[in-house]
Design an enzyme around this catalytic site. Structure first.
Site, PDB file in Angstrom:
ATOM      1  N   HIS A  94       0.848  -1.200   0.000  1.00 16.17           N
ATOM      2  CA  HIS A  94       0.000   0.000   0.000  1.00 16.17           C
ATOM      3  C   HIS A  94       0.879   1.243   0.000  1.00 16.17           C
ATOM      4  O   HIS A  94       1.904   1.288   0.662  1.00 16.17           O
ATOM      5  CB  HIS A  94      -0.923  -0.006   1.222  1.00 16.17           C
ATOM      6  CG  HIS A  94      -2.029   0.984   1.101  1.00 16.17           C
ATOM      7  ND1 HIS A  94      -1.830   2.334   1.290  1.00 16.17           N
ATOM      8  CD2 HIS A  94      -3.345   0.840   0.763  1.00 16.17           C
ATOM      9  CE1 HIS A  94      -2.979   2.973   1.086  1.00 16.17           C
ATOM     10  NE2 HIS A  94      -3.911   2.091   0.765  1.00 16.17           N
ATOM     11  N   SER A 210     -10.365   6.677  -3.300  1.00 14.33           N
ATOM     12  CA  SER A 210     -11.603   7.434  -3.091  1.00 14.33           C
ATOM     13  C   SER A 210     -12.812   6.790  -3.778  1.00 14.33           C
ATOM     14  O   SER A 210     -13.647   7.486  -4.368  1.00 14.33           O
ATOM     15  CB  SER A 210     -11.431   8.897  -3.534  1.00 14.33           C
ATOM     16  OG  SER A 210     -10.431   9.516  -2.759  1.00 14.33           O
TER      17      SER A 210
END
Length: 247
Positions: A94, A210
């Site tokens: 990540h 998002s």
């Protein structure tokens, strides 16, 4: 065979015993697309709590794992410990770990190999910064991150690739549907050329950055987008709408 849609929820460093139980109860009780594979990644402290309360066939992922089997590695968790706790997936690479904790491509690839060798599935994250995108380096950056894995891994069957443009994580900015599809298609093309046609056909490439209940429907219709890795929205009831976005 069509690729099974995959939705992961990355809680990041959020939640408490109480809130995580509430989130899990909501996911358990909701009407969910039975064809979507769902995995949630709570903070390490709550992995066992999540596993205890989350109903099958939903699975739990760690947000990280170390590349050594055991030993003097303070603060780390091993693949065997995850397996012992019935945790079947891990997130790796990540951008928050690459950027904040300075994990390089080789270290992430080494952890990916350790997880796969130990029988744990890997949600492998890759993505570019805004500066890299603006200078036209998106595909180069992402495929360099993947190439490090190719050096160490033969079997890709338990890897889900999560494309997460760093500039879209937690910013409210989302790659347009076209931008996301374009990168996913480039990743699939790279897999076909560098790994095999079979791996390119079968590997799920999911989008993160998002993702919300508002944009997931359009994104899910793209031919090379096989699901989502959801951040903030996975802590909200709307996570179920994202799980059902492919219906």
């Amino acid at each position: 065979m069509p690729r099974q849609f995959f939705v992961g929820g990355n809680f990041k460093m959020n939640g408490s015993v109480d809130t995580i139980k509430k989130i899990i109860n909501h996911i358990n009780d909701a009407e969910k697309d039975p064809n979507t594979e769902v995995v949630i990644a709570p903070p390490a402290l709550y992995l066992l709590l999540a596993r205890e309360h989350l109903k099958a066939p939903l699975e739990v992922a760690a947000q990280n794992v170390f590349d050594k089997p055991n030993g003097a590695f303070t603060g780390e968790i091993s693949v065997d410990q995850l397996k012992d706790s019935n945790i079947t997936w891990t997130l790796l690479g990540h951008s928050e770990r690459r950027v904040v904790l300075q994990e390089d491509d080789q270290f992430v690839a080494s952890k990916t190999k350790a997880a796969l060798d130990g029988g744990i599935g890997v949600i492998f994250c890759c993505g570019e910064t805004l500066e890299q995108r603006e200078s036209g380096e998106t595909v180069k950056v992402v495929t360099t991150q993947l190439a490090a894995v190719k050096e160490k891994v033969q079997d890709w069957s338990k890897i889900v690739i999560a494309y997460e443009p760093i500039w879209a994580i937690g910013t409210g900015k989302v790659a347009s549907t076209e931008q996301a599809q374009e990168v996913h298609a480039a990743i699939r093309e790279w897999l076909k050329k560098e790994v095999s046609e079979k791996v390119a056909e079968e590997t799920r490439i999911i989008y993160g950055g998002s993702v919300s209940e508002k944009n997931c429907k359009d994104l899910s219709k793209q031919p090379d987008i096989d699901g989502f890795l959801v951040g903030g929205a996975s802590l909200k009831p709307a996570f179920v709408d994202i799980i059902n976005s492919h219906l």
